[in-house]
Design a protein around this motif. Structure first.
Motif, mmCIF file in Angstrom:
data_model
loop_
_atom_site.group_PDB
_atom_site.id
_atom_site.type_symbol
_atom_site.label_atom_id
_atom_site.label_comp_id
_atom_site.label_asym_id
_atom_site.label_seq_id
_atom_site.Cartn_x
_atom_site.Cartn_y
_atom_site.Cartn_z
ATOM 1 N N GLU A 1 3.469 13.995 -4.739
ATOM 2 C CA GLU A 1 4.436 13.300 -3.834
ATOM 3 C C GLU A 1 3.739 11.798 -4.170
ATOM 4 O OE1 GLU A 1 4.469 13.929 0.235
ATOM 5 O OE2 GLU A 1 5.265 15.974 0.013
ATOM 6 N N ALA A 2 2.548 11.485 -4.262
ATOM 7 C CA ALA A 2 2.436 10.304 -4.572
ATOM 8 C C ALA A 2 2.531 9.614 -5.954
ATOM 9 C CB ALA A 2 0.528 10.177 -4.591
ATOM 10 N N LEU A 3 2.639 10.444 -6.888
ATOM 11 C CA LEU A 3 3.186 10.075 -8.330
ATOM 12 C C LEU A 3 4.577 9.669 -8.379
ATOM 13 C CD1 LEU A 3 1.212 12.748 -10.453
ATOM 14 C CD2 LEU A 3 0.715 10.351 -10.293
ATOM 15 N N PRO B 1 -2.762 -8.891 9.331
ATOM 16 C CA PRO B 1 -2.103 -9.652 8.421
ATOM 17 C C PRO B 1 -2.459 -9.604 6.916
ATOM 18 C CG PRO B 1 -3.935 -10.970 9.335
ATOM 19 C CD PRO B 1 -3.917 -9.476 10.144
ATOM 20 N N GLY B 2 -1.616 -9.698 6.004
ATOM 21 C CA GLY B 2 -1.984 -9.723 4.639
ATOM 22 C C GLY B 2 -1.851 -8.199 3.982
ATOM 23 N N PHE B 3 -1.281 -7.358 4.879
ATOM 24 C CA PHE B 3 -0.883 -5.884 4.334
ATOM 25 C C PHE B 3 0.187 -5.294 4.608
ATOM 26 C CE2 PHE B 3 -5.652 -6.115 5.463
ATOM 27 C CZ PHE B 3 -6.022 -5.983 4.178
ATOM 28 N N ARG B 4 0.870 -4.430 3.625
ATOM 29 C CA ARG B 4 2.225 -4.116 4.014
ATOM 30 C C ARG B 4 2.203 -2.636 3.523
ATOM 31 N NH1 ARG B 4 6.761 -6.076 5.582
ATOM 32 N NH2 ARG B 4 6.174 -7.985 5.433
ATOM 33 N N VAL B 5 2.474 -1.615 4.367
ATOM 34 C CA VAL B 5 2.500 -0.243 3.913
ATOM 35 C C VAL B 5 3.836 0.164 3.432
ATOM 36 C CG1 VAL B 5 2.408 2.150 4.689
ATOM 37 C CG2 VAL B 5 0.826 0.422 5.622
ATOM 38 N N LEU B 6 3.985 0.589 2.248
ATOM 39 C CA LEU B 6 5.571 0.901 1.479
ATOM 40 C C LEU B 6 5.739 2.375 1.967
ATOM 41 C CD1 LEU B 6 5.219 -0.783 -1.686
ATOM 42 C CD2 LEU B 6 6.007 -1.894 0.276
ATOM 43 N N GLY B 7 4.680 3.165 1.867
ATOM 44 C CA GLY B 7 5.144 4.545 2.383
ATOM 45 C C GLY B 7 3.867 5.401 2.237
ATOM 46 N N GLU B 8 4.275 6.854 2.357
ATOM 47 C CA GLU B 8 3.095 7.799 2.830
ATOM 48 C C GLU B 8 3.400 9.076 1.890
ATOM 49 O OE1 GLU B 8 2.688 8.727 6.942
ATOM 50 O OE2 GLU B 8 2.857 6.804 7.410
ATOM 51 N N ALA B 9 2.420 9.875 1.309
ATOM 52 C CA ALA B 9 2.566 10.995 0.671
ATOM 53 C C ALA B 9 1.428 12.030 1.197
ATOM 54 C CB ALA B 9 2.502 10.733 -0.702
ATOM 55 N N SER B 10 1.846 13.315 0.965
ATOM 56 C CA SER B 10 0.945 14.191 1.657
ATOM 57 C C SER B 10 0.073 14.875 0.518
ATOM 58 C CB SER B 10 1.530 15.339 2.548
ATOM 59 O OG SER B 10 2.668 16.178 1.634
ATOM 60 N N PRO C 1 3.383 0.168 -5.589
ATOM 61 C CA PRO C 1 2.367 -0.622 -4.658
ATOM 62 C C PRO C 1 1.049 -1.213 -5.517
ATOM 63 C CG PRO C 1 2.035 1.634 -4.739
ATOM 64 C CD PRO C 1 3.218 1.698 -5.362
ATOM 65 N N ASP C 2 0.519 -2.189 -4.614
ATOM 66 C CA ASP C 2 -0.705 -2.935 -5.426
ATOM 67 C C ASP C 2 -1.753 -2.110 -5.236
ATOM 68 O OD1 ASP C 2 0.738 -5.465 -5.581
ATOM 69 O OD2 ASP C 2 0.489 -5.796 -3.709
ATOM 70 N N VAL C 3 -2.005 -1.143 -4.255
ATOM 71 C CA VAL C 3 -2.859 -0.297 -4.173
ATOM 72 C C VAL C 3 -2.692 1.024 -3.180
ATOM 73 C CG1 VAL C 3 -5.168 -0.012 -2.879
ATOM 74 C CG2 VAL C 3 -4.633 -2.345 -3.729
ATOM 75 N N ILE C 4 -3.360 2.151 -4.210
ATOM 76 C CA ILE C 4 -2.926 3.332 -3.430
ATOM 77 C C ILE C 4 -4.121 3.867 -2.857
ATOM 78 C CG2 ILE C 4 -2.396 5.795 -3.937
ATOM 79 C CD1 ILE C 4 -0.905 4.786 -6.604
ATOM 80 N N LEU C 5 -4.258 4.171 -1.558
ATOM 81 C CA LEU C 5 -5.400 4.831 -0.748
ATOM 82 C C LEU C 5 -5.090 6.176 -0.953
ATOM 83 C CD1 LEU C 5 -5.398 2.795 2.505
ATOM 84 C CD2 LEU C 5 -6.990 2.668 0.932
ATOM 85 N N MET C 6 -6.157 6.895 -1.625
ATOM 86 C CA MET C 6 -6.236 8.182 -1.872
ATOM 87 C C MET C 6 -7.024 9.169 -1.730
ATOM 88 S SD MET C 6 -4.091 10.160 -4.367
ATOM 89 C CE MET C 6 -3.514 9.308 -5.771
ATOM 90 N N ASP C 7 -6.652 10.256 -0.827
ATOM 91 C CA ASP C 7 -7.530 11.260 -0.470
ATOM 92 C C ASP C 7 -7.903 12.308 -1.915
ATOM 93 O OD1 ASP C 7 -9.238 13.034 0.847
ATOM 94 O OD2 ASP C 7 -7.676 13.798 2.231
ATOM 95 N N LEU C 8 -8.532 13.153 -1.666
ATOM 96 C CA LEU C 8 -8.967 13.990 -3.021
ATOM 97 C C LEU C 8 -8.502 15.273 -2.731
ATOM 98 C CD1 LEU C 8 -12.468 12.623 -4.208
ATOM 99 C CD2 LEU C 8 -10.287 11.922 -4.971
ATOM 100 N N ARG C 9 -9.058 16.169 -1.806
ATOM 101 C CA ARG C 9 -8.599 17.397 -1.786
ATOM 102 C C ARG C 9 -7.340 17.717 -0.888
ATOM 103 N NH1 ARG C 9 -14.412 20.062 -0.696
ATOM 104 N NH2 ARG C 9 -16.070 18.872 -2.081
ATOM 105 N N MET C 10 -6.229 17.931 -1.406
ATOM 106 C CA MET C 10 -4.917 18.087 -0.823
ATOM 107 C C MET C 10 -4.293 19.240 -1.295
ATOM 108 S SD MET C 10 -3.919 13.990 -0.679
ATOM 109 C CE MET C 10 -4.280 13.966 -2.395
ATOM 110 N N PRO C 11 -3.774 20.221 -0.608
ATOM 111 C CA PRO C 11 -2.725 21.307 -1.025
ATOM 112 C C PRO C 11 -1.588 20.952 -1.680
ATOM 113 C CG PRO C 11 -3.830 21.638 1.115
ATOM 114 C CD PRO C 11 -4.208 20.280 1.016
ATOM 115 N N LEU D 1 0.764 -1.023 0.289
ATOM 116 C CA LEU D 1 0.022 -0.073 -0.101
ATOM 117 C C LEU D 1 0.697 1.266 -0.026
ATOM 118 C CD1 LEU D 1 -2.320 -1.009 2.717
ATOM 119 C CD2 LEU D 1 -3.094 -0.641 0.237
ATOM 120 N N LEU D 2 0.192 2.229 -0.672
ATOM 121 C CA LEU D 2 0.936 3.607 -0.631
ATOM 122 C C LEU D 2 -0.303 4.591 0.088
ATOM 123 C CD1 LEU D 2 3.024 5.852 -1.027
ATOM 124 C CD2 LEU D 2 1.931 6.173 -3.178
ATOM 125 N N ILE D 3 -0.249 5.273 0.965
ATOM 126 C CA ILE D 3 -1.098 6.143 1.810
ATOM 127 C C ILE D 3 -1.028 7.457 1.444
ATOM 128 C CG2 ILE D 3 -2.429 6.819 4.027
ATOM 129 C CD1 ILE D 3 -1.173 4.031 5.086
#
Length: 224
Positions: free
Chosen positions: A53-55, A40-49, A63-73, A19-21
């Motif tokens: 930064e996420a790109l 179990p079954g998850f691994r967080v690889l990193g974080e972006a603000s 990562p397999d999955v990116i957990l993405m917020d929408l409104r970010m400065p 995951l990327l948060i």
């Protein structure tokens, strides 16, 4: 966590969903990291603000999955999702946000998000959604699913389409008399991207120029 360390950790647990948060609030990122690292079954690889930064991290960490917020400065989620889709990124994007308005949900899904959940989703629902997203299956919160169904059933005509979160940001700056160059600097995007957003919001508002866009936006309560 460094990129090399994250890759090493990922190699040590290939069976885990990586995951990327992405969220602009550190407390939210910390909470999500703690939640997934304790399961179990998850691994967080990193974080972006933010989306920019996420790109950068997504390109290096894959990562397999990116957990993405929408409104970010500094770079919103929809723009990042659109770029990930355009560049053929392997990661699936699961939007996790507090916003469920048409102007947020529709652009995110259209940009290529695999799923869309609200931050009040129960822990197990979030785990299930991430597993489903990793497999490429669409996951939508009930409220978002209902909005999408309504949007499909309601024909869009010029002048009544909802503005995306980024388009509203651009419009608010236009209302202040900000130039395209200044808008680009303020939102950390290119002038070409600003012009694209303006073209889209003009079409959605049924207008042809900045002044008319601002006038219509105030009339409809989009700006206030």
């Amino acid at each position: 966590m460094t990129e090399d360390a994250a890759k090493g950790d990922a190699a040590a647990g290939d069976a885990a969903i990586t995951l990327l948060i992405v969220d602009d609030h550190p407390v939210v990122r910390d909470g999500l990291r703690g939640m997934f690292e304790s399961a179990p079954g998850f691994r967080v690889l990193g974080e972006a603000s933010n989306g920019v930064e996420a790109l950068s991290l997504a390109a290096g960490l894959d990562p397999d999955v990116i957990l993405m917020d929408l409104r970010m400065p500094g770079g919103g989620g929809v723009d990042a999702i659109r770029t990930l889709t355009r560049t053929g990124a392997r990661a699936k994007v699961l939007v996790l946000t507090t916003y469920d308005t048409d102007s947020d949900t529709l652009p995110a899904i259209e940009a290529g998000a695999t799923g869309y959940l609200l931050k009040d989703a129960p822990r197990e629902e979030l785990f299930t959604a991430v597993r489903a997203a990793a497999q490429g299956r669409t996951v939508l919160s009930p409220a978002v699913a209902s909005r999408l169904v309504s949007a499909v059933r309601t024909p869009r005509t010029p002048g009544n389409e909802p503005l995306s979160a980024r388009e509203r940001e651009v419009l608010a700056l236009v209302a202040k008399g900000t130039s395209n160059r200044e808008i680009a600097r303020e939102l950390f995007i290119s002038e070409a991207t600003v012009k694209t957003h303006l073209t889209h919001l003009y079409a959605k508002l049924g207008v042809k120029d900045r002044a008319a866009a601002v006038a219509v936006a105030y009339d409809r309560g989009i700006l206030g």
